[in-house]
Design a protein around this motif. Structure first.
Motif, PDB file in Angstrom:
ATOM      1  N   GLU A 180      32.663  17.458 -13.331  1.00 25.67           N
ATOM      2  CA  GLU A 180      33.811  17.308 -14.229  1.00 25.67           C
ATOM      3  C   GLU A 180      33.400  17.418 -15.693  1.00 25.67           C
ATOM      4  N   HIS A 181      32.156  16.991 -15.982  1.00 26.98           N
ATOM      5  CA  HIS A 181      31.641  17.035 -17.353  1.00 26.98           C
ATOM      6  C   HIS A 181      30.317  17.796 -17.349  1.00 26.98           C
ATOM      7  N   PRO A 182      30.373  19.130 -17.282  1.00 23.45           N
ATOM      8  CA  PRO A 182      29.148  19.919 -17.082  1.00 23.45           C
ATOM      9  C   PRO A 182      28.215  19.970 -18.284  1.00 23.45           C
ATOM     10  N   ASN A 183      28.737  19.746 -19.489  1.00 22.86           N
ATOM     11  CA  ASN A 183      27.885  19.819 -20.677  1.00 22.86           C
ATOM     12  C   ASN A 183      27.115  18.510 -20.820  1.00 22.86           C
ATOM     13  N   ALA A 184      25.812  18.572 -20.591  1.00 24.34           N
ATOM     14  CA  ALA A 184      24.992  17.357 -20.617  1.00 24.34           C
ATOM     15  C   ALA A 184      24.325  17.117 -21.961  1.00 24.34           C
ATOM     16  N   GLY A 185      24.291  18.103 -22.854  1.00 28.25           N
ATOM     17  CA  GLY A 185      23.638  17.913 -24.149  1.00 28.25           C
ATOM     18  C   GLY A 185      22.179  17.542 -23.990  1.00 28.25           C
ATOM     19  N   ALA A 186      21.814  16.399 -24.576  1.00 28.49           N
ATOM     20  CA  ALA A 186      20.425  15.930 -24.489  1.00 28.49           C
ATOM     21  C   ALA A 186      20.185  15.094 -23.238  1.00 28.49           C
ATOM     22  N   GLY A 187      21.064  15.228 -22.252  1.00 25.92           N
ATOM     23  CA  GLY A 187      20.928  14.436 -21.032  1.00 25.92           C
ATOM     24  C   GLY A 187      20.730  15.258 -19.778  1.00 25.92           C
ATOM     25  N   VAL A 188      20.273  16.494 -19.914  1.00 27.29           N
ATOM     26  CA  VAL A 188      20.114  17.364 -18.746  1.00 27.29           C
ATOM     27  C   VAL A 188      19.134  16.757 -17.744  1.00 27.29           C
ATOM     28  N   ALA A 189      17.934  16.436 -18.208  1.00 25.84           N
ATOM     29  CA  ALA A 189      16.922  15.869 -17.312  1.00 25.84           C
ATOM     30  C   ALA A 189      17.338  14.486 -16.825  1.00 25.84           C
ATOM     31  N   SER A 190      18.032  13.742 -17.669  1.00 28.39           N
ATOM     32  CA  SER A 190      18.481  12.406 -17.266  1.00 28.39           C
ATOM     33  C   SER A 190      19.459  12.468 -16.105  1.00 28.39           C
ATOM     34  N   ARG A 191      20.308  13.485 -16.101  1.00 30.50           N
ATOM     35  CA  ARG A 191      21.244  13.641 -14.991  1.00 30.50           C
ATOM     36  C   ARG A 191      20.491  13.931 -13.688  1.00 30.50           C
ATOM     37  N   ALA A 192      19.509  14.803 -13.782  1.00 32.75           N
ATOM     38  CA  ALA A 192      18.707  15.099 -12.590  1.00 32.75           C
ATOM     39  C   ALA A 192      17.984  13.843 -12.114  1.00 32.75           C
ATOM     40  N   ARG A 193      17.522  13.049 -13.062  1.00 30.22           N
ATOM     41  CA  ARG A 193      16.807  11.812 -12.712  1.00 30.22           C
ATOM     42  C   ARG A 193      17.740  10.810 -12.033  1.00 30.22           C
ATOM     43  N   SER A 198       6.753  10.744 -11.426  1.00 27.85           N
ATOM     44  CA  SER A 198       6.634  10.942  -9.977  1.00 27.85           C
ATOM     45  C   SER A 198       7.865  11.604  -9.393  1.00 27.85           C
ATOM     46  N   ARG A 199       8.711  12.136 -10.242  1.00 30.64           N
ATOM     47  CA  ARG A 199       9.965  12.720  -9.781  1.00 30.64           C
ATOM     48  C   ARG A 199      10.063  14.194 -10.164  1.00 30.64           C
ATOM     49  N   LEU A 200      10.800  14.935  -9.407  1.00 35.07           N
ATOM     50  CA  LEU A 200      10.981  16.360  -9.699  1.00 35.07           C
ATOM     51  C   LEU A 200      11.682  16.579 -11.032  1.00 35.07           C
ATOM     52  N   SER A 201      12.400  15.574 -11.499  1.00 36.61           N
ATOM     53  CA  SER A 201      13.137  15.682 -12.761  1.00 36.61           C
ATOM     54  C   SER A 201      12.254  15.440 -13.983  1.00 36.61           C
ATOM     55  N   SER A 202      10.955  15.245 -13.777  1.00 37.04           N
ATOM     56  CA  SER A 202      10.039  15.091 -14.893  1.00 37.04           C
ATOM     57  C   SER A 202       9.845  16.447 -15.586  1.00 37.04           C
ATOM     58  N   HIS A 203       8.944  16.516 -16.534  1.00 31.04           N
ATOM     59  CA  HIS A 203       8.654  17.778 -17.210  1.00 31.04           C
ATOM     60  C   HIS A 203       7.213  17.747 -17.716  1.00 31.04           C
ATOM     61  N   PRO A 204       6.630  18.908 -17.997  1.00 33.17           N
ATOM     62  CA  PRO A 204       5.269  18.919 -18.530  1.00 33.17           C
ATOM     63  C   PRO A 204       5.214  18.285 -19.922  1.00 33.17           C
ATOM     64  N   ARG A 216      20.282  11.148 -27.375  1.00 37.30           N
ATOM     65  CA  ARG A 216      19.504  11.022 -26.133  1.00 37.30           C
ATOM     66  C   ARG A 216      19.756   9.683 -25.444  1.00 37.30           C
ATOM     67  N   TYR A 217      20.215   8.671 -26.190  1.00 40.13           N
ATOM     68  CA  TYR A 217      20.514   7.379 -25.572  1.00 40.13           C
ATOM     69  C   TYR A 217      21.782   7.460 -24.727  1.00 40.13           C
ATOM     70  N   LEU A 218      22.728   8.286 -25.158  1.00 44.18           N
ATOM     71  CA  LEU A 218      23.885   8.563 -24.300  1.00 44.18           C
ATOM     72  C   LEU A 218      23.421   9.335 -23.071  1.00 44.18           C
ATOM     73  N   GLY A 219      22.484  10.239 -23.274  1.00 42.39           N
ATOM     74  CA  GLY A 219      21.959  11.011 -22.151  1.00 42.39           C
ATOM     75  C   GLY A 219      21.312  10.155 -21.085  1.00 42.39           C
ATOM     76  N   THR A 220      20.593   9.113 -21.498  1.00 40.71           N
ATOM     77  CA  THR A 220      19.888   8.262 -20.522  1.00 40.71           C
ATOM     78  C   THR A 220      20.766   7.151 -19.956  1.00 40.71           C
ATOM     79  N   LEU A 221      22.012   7.049 -20.415  1.00 38.64           N
ATOM     80  CA  LEU A 221      22.875   5.968 -19.958  1.00 38.64           C
ATOM     81  C   LEU A 221      23.141   6.053 -18.457  1.00 38.64           C
ATOM     82  N   ILE A 222      23.439   7.245 -17.953  1.00 40.56           N
ATOM     83  CA  ILE A 222      23.823   7.382 -16.547  1.00 40.56           C
ATOM     84  C   ILE A 222      22.706   6.932 -15.598  1.00 40.56           C
ATOM     85  N   PRO A 223      21.473   7.414 -15.743  1.00 37.31           N
ATOM     86  CA  PRO A 223      20.439   6.900 -14.823  1.00 37.31           C
ATOM     87  C   PRO A 223      20.198   5.399 -14.960  1.00 37.31           C
TER      88      PRO A 223
END
Length: 921
Positions: free
Chosen positions: A879-892, A415-421, A851-858
């Motif tokens: 400050e830390h622009p490289n998100a790796g496998a956490g790009v969508a997680s940051r948006a979320r 239900s969020r814009l940060s989702s994906h197909p 990806r578990y590090l990626g989902t830590l922030i949300p």
């Protein structure tokens, strides 16, 4: 010649024209139903874009592997390994080089059909490129590549790595094991590490000569020979053709229990392996595995394809489990169970995870997605079929209804814009890792459930069977499966169109109902958790509209006629059956959509709450809250609905209620509302009848679902400071800490966490020592939940530092510990500050590909609801622009905090006003 000059002098215009042509081609391709033509266009575009990112990360495709003869020599003492591989390949077209994958490996030697070869490594794209010494071309035909390599198994949890456990004498026992999905096989041996590069394997593993040690791989052992005085070489039978990520190698001193299953008249051995001290905990998994796989053999009408099936509990395992073909590996918490140690939740998890992994034997292993874009063909199917398999093993658990809880998680995420197909182009290892999420798993499963209900169960089952037979040992794309459904459905439904509206665009619709007499008019729009969020409809070929199979139920029964709300229709009309007193759409929440009604209709549904099935009651609770949270419904509606909970005793409605009521409580708490205490009092009032319906004393009268309900209800009661609940939890905890008499497994976590809240350092230290000496993985997590529940910030800060010690907290559990502390109100700010200060440490230890590090922030910022916190998150990302496998997680993460801020501005006053009216302190 003039044309060439014109092109070079108008480069920008040429690029623009190329982009326009590319977009036009993409639109044309979407509409093309002839797969052959679509593939030809794809290939044409690929040839014209050799310098795109896709071709940098993807193998050229001119060389295909046929057979890997693979030798591994792991040294359990040093944690290092050596290996060599002889790869038989088929050269499909003339090329000057052969590219395959290699990452974190030392390449020691390369030969081409016994002749020396030259090679180069591209670390950026993880490629090993091999050329002939004389620089001559490879021509079509067969070749052999011989590569010697070496690597490090230490301090890692993917690729080929070491794990360890302590035996009954406290001695550390080491093992070598592997985890290759999605792109980690290349960290164990040079290979064509793409899912459509299937090949056979002949594996040879070195193991200690000690008879307690064994070697396991995908196929049975064929031969064991002495290698030297200390080691033996174990050789395995040649495998069937499979993708690299499904290969698996284990050297350990594990023991096993054994049963067998009927595989279309032939008995196949099924063994469950674990460390010797955990052997007694493997029995249940074997029993479940046997029932599940026999159900699948019958359901798919295709025998299990391999000569053996092993399941192994690994002490250190990054995922819940992994479907390595013939050698399925699990985290210990997902495979081991005894009724004296493990809870009802643990038991259900073992059942569903085993069912999920064994479903992959057909979906994913026998037929594999062509590329990671179609990951849902693996994970969505396994996530849905697991409920059928688990229900066959445990038919009294109501698992087919429990699927709704997975559906709710998908709806929330989507239900969020940060989702994906569901079907999304991914190229890099980080992008591939990132899509192993709720969309590929739970949304994929949810739309399959909806499709099955639409075309009917027998048609769905036959289409699945036809699809698996047609693409056995091959690769497939989404359209291939939909083609098989379409063949059976005929012209009554455009299956591709229906499913594409849910697979190629993110999100889902909300159907808005208006009523005139007995005529209901339904319109649709995209549902977003933030109803004020803006998006571009032209981003989707379907303009964010969906073809929705609409179902309904009345007091006279459920709908029998097929009603399709086509994506290009403005509205549809449905007439309520004559004499019906009420009408509810989306019966049992089978459809992947939401429904909003006029206030009068909501009031009518609430009035008849007790007449609905448990699934429909659960649906109404989840739906009303979710729509209100999106500011599309007055919040008084779901709050009024909660009054019905005072007569509710079933698990699923209380599971939803716990999540939704806790969310409101968090909003009140973190915003400093003066109605927090009054709201707790209200929840105590509605939960008390259910709380009093259950006992803290174990009784054989409780069914599986009763036990699950009791856990949810007790959790909620203690959360809102129900005096009797807190008193019982504290009393049990104090008595247990003093006598160490076992507590019923179902209640341990709630007792440990509530018993520790007000504890002093002495008590915390005592629990820490118990944790250190505990060997059962599930019990350790329960104890850790207790350790993270203390309200003392200094102790929580100490625990965050202690968690860095892998002898205390395994890497697989590290993020769970951090998240446990962040859930504790005393630890929320502490964790956020700690993560920011320790980000470089986290990246170095886990890598950005995790990806578990990626989902830590949300996860740790989900309760933040102020502009100050939002700014902090934004600055941290800068400050830390490289998100790796956490790009969508940051948006979320950003989207969630913005939504929390919006919730308070839109709903806080309404909720507080309702509380004042309905709760008396």
């Amino acid at each position: 010649m003039n044309l060439i000059v014109w092109i070079f002098t108008h480069k920008l215009l040429v690029v623009l024209i190329a982009v326009i042509i590319s977009l036009a081609l993409s639109t044309i391709i979407l509409a093309i139903e002839n797969r052959k033509l679509r593939n030809e266009i794809d290939e044409l575009i690929a040839k014209e874009t050799n310098l795109t990112e896709m071709n940098k990360y993807r193998l050229p495709g001119m060389v295909k592997p046929i057979l890997y003869e693979l030798y591994f020599y792991p040294n359990l003492s040093t944690g290092l390994f050596k290996g060599k591989v002889d790869i038989s390949v088929d050269i499909l077209s003339t090329t000057d080089s052969i590219s395959l994958h290699s990452h974190t490996l030392n390449i020691d030697n390369v030969h081409i059909s016994s002749e020396n070869g030259t090679y180069s490594l591209d670390q950026s794209y993880q490629l090993l490129t091999i050329r002939k010494t004389d620089q001559s071309n490879f021509t079509p035909g067969k070749e052999n590549l011989q590569i010697e390599f070496s690597g490090d198994m230490k301090n890692r949890i993917v690729g080929l790595y070491t794990s360890s456990y302590k035996d009954a004498n406290g001695e550390s026992r080491r093992m070598a094991t592997s985890k290759f999905e999605p792109t980690y096989a290349r960290q164990a041996f040079p290979c064509f590490d793409e899912p459509n590069m299937k090949a056979k394997y002949k594996v040879h593993l070195l193991k200690p000569k000690d008879n307690s040690y064994i070697a396991l791989s995908n196929f049975p052992v064929s031969n064991i020979t002495d290698y030297d005085k200390e080691n033996q070489l174990v050789s395995f039978e040649e495998t069937v053709s499979m993708s690299t990520y499904l290969s698996c190698f284990i050297v350990s001193d594990f023991a096993h229990t054994e049963t067998s299953f009927n595989n279309d008249g032939k008995m196949i051995p099924l063994k469950v392996y674990a460390s010797p001290d955990n052997l007694q905990k493997t029995q249940y998994a074997g029993e479940v595995g046997k029932k599940v796989i026999e159900y699948y053999v019958n359901y798919f009408q295709i025998p299990y394809p391999l000569p053996k099936l092993d399941m192994v509990a690994i002490p250190d395992f990054v995922s819940g489990a992994m479907e390595h073909w013939g050698l399925v590996t699990y985290r210990e918490t997902a495979l081991l169970y005894t009724n004296t140690t493990h809870s009802t939740i643990n038991k259900q998890r073992v059942t569903t995870v085993v069912a999920h992994e064994l479903a992959h034997s057909w979906f994913g292993n026998l037929v594999t997605m062509n590329w990671w874009n179609d990951l849902w063909l693996n994970e969505g199917f396994a996530s849905y079929i697991q409920y059928k398999g688990a229900s066959a093993a445990e038919p009294t658990w109501g698992l087919l209804d429990q699927f709704m809880l997975d559906l709710h998680a998908a709806l929330n995420f989507d239900s969020r814009l940060s989702s994906h197909p569901i079907v999304q182009t991914v190229l890099t290892p980080d992008q591939i890792s990132e899509i192993f999420d709720l969309i590929s798993y739970k949304k994929g499963a949810s739309i399959l459930r909806m499709l099955e209900n639409t075309v009917k169960e027998t048609t769905f089952q036959q289409a699945v069977k036809n699809y698996l037979n047609l693409y056995a040992y091959k690769n497939a794309i989404t359209e291939d499966f939909l083609d098989e459904v379409q063949k059976l459905v005929g012209t009554v439904l455009n299956v591709k169109e229906l499913m594409e509206t849910f697979t190629v665009q993110m999100g889902y619709p909300i159907l808005t109902v208006t009523r005139s007499g007995d005529e209901y008019t339904l319109t649709q729009k995209r549902f977003l958790a933030d109803s004020t969020a803006s998006f571009n409809k032209s981003d989707s070929a379907y303009r964010y509209r969906w073809s929705v199979p609409v179902t309904y139920i009345t007091d006279l029964g459920k709908s029998s006629s097929f009603v399709l709300f086509n994506y290009n229709a403005d509205s549809i009309k449905i007439t309520r059956p004559t004499g019906a007193k009420w009408m509810k759409f989306n019966h049992d929440q089978i459809g992947y959509y939401r429904v909003n009604y006029p206030k009068a209709e909501w009031d009518d549904l609430i009035a008849h709450y007790g007449n609905f099935s448990v699934a429909d009651r659960t649906h109404l609770l989840e739906e009303a809250f979710s729509i209100a949270e999106a500011d599309l419904l007055d919040f008084e509606v779901p709050l009024e609905l909660t009054k019905k909970l005072s007569a509710e005793f079933d698990y699923m409605p209380w599971s939803v209620a716990y999540i939704k009521l806790r969310s409101i409580l968090n909003h009140l708490k973190w915003s400093g509302s003066d109605q927090e205490a009054a709201f707790k009092k209200y929840v105590i009032d509605i939960v008390s009848p259910a709380y009093n319906n259950f006992s803290w004393n174990e009784t054989v009268d409780y069914s599986h679902l009763d036990r699950l309900a009791r856990i949810e209800i007790f959790y909620l009661a203690c959360l809102v400071d129900h005096e009797a609940c807190l008193s019982e939890a504290q009393s049990y905890f104090n008595r247990w800490l003093k006598t160490r008499q076992p507590i019923t497994p179902d209640l341990r976590r709630i007792i440990y966490s509530n018993g520790m809240k007000k504890a002093n350092k002495t008590t915390w230290d005592a629990l820490l020592e118990i944790y250190k000496n505990e060997t059962d993985a599930s019990e350790r997590l329960k104890l850790m939940k207790g350790l993270t529940s203390i309200e003392n910030e200094d102790i929580l800060k100490k625990l965050l530092e202690l968690a860095k010690d892998e002898t205390l907290v395994r890497s697989q559990d590290f993020f769970s510990v951090v998240q446990f502390i962040s859930i504790n109100p005393s630890g929320t700010d502490l964790v956020w500050n700690w993560v920011r200060s320790n980000w470089d440490y986290l990246v170095h230890r886990f890598t950005l590909n995790d990806r578990y590090l990626g989902t830590l922030i949300p996860e740790i910022t989900s309760t933040f609801a102020t502009q100050e916190r939002l700014t902090e998150i934004e600055e941290f990302f800068k400050e830390h622009p490289n998100a790796g496998a956490g790009v969508a997680s940051r948006a979320r993460a950003l989207e969630k905090v913005k939504h929390n801020i919006l919730w308070l501005s839109k709903n806080k006053k309404t909720v507080e006003k309702w509380i004042r009216k309905n709760s008396v302190l």
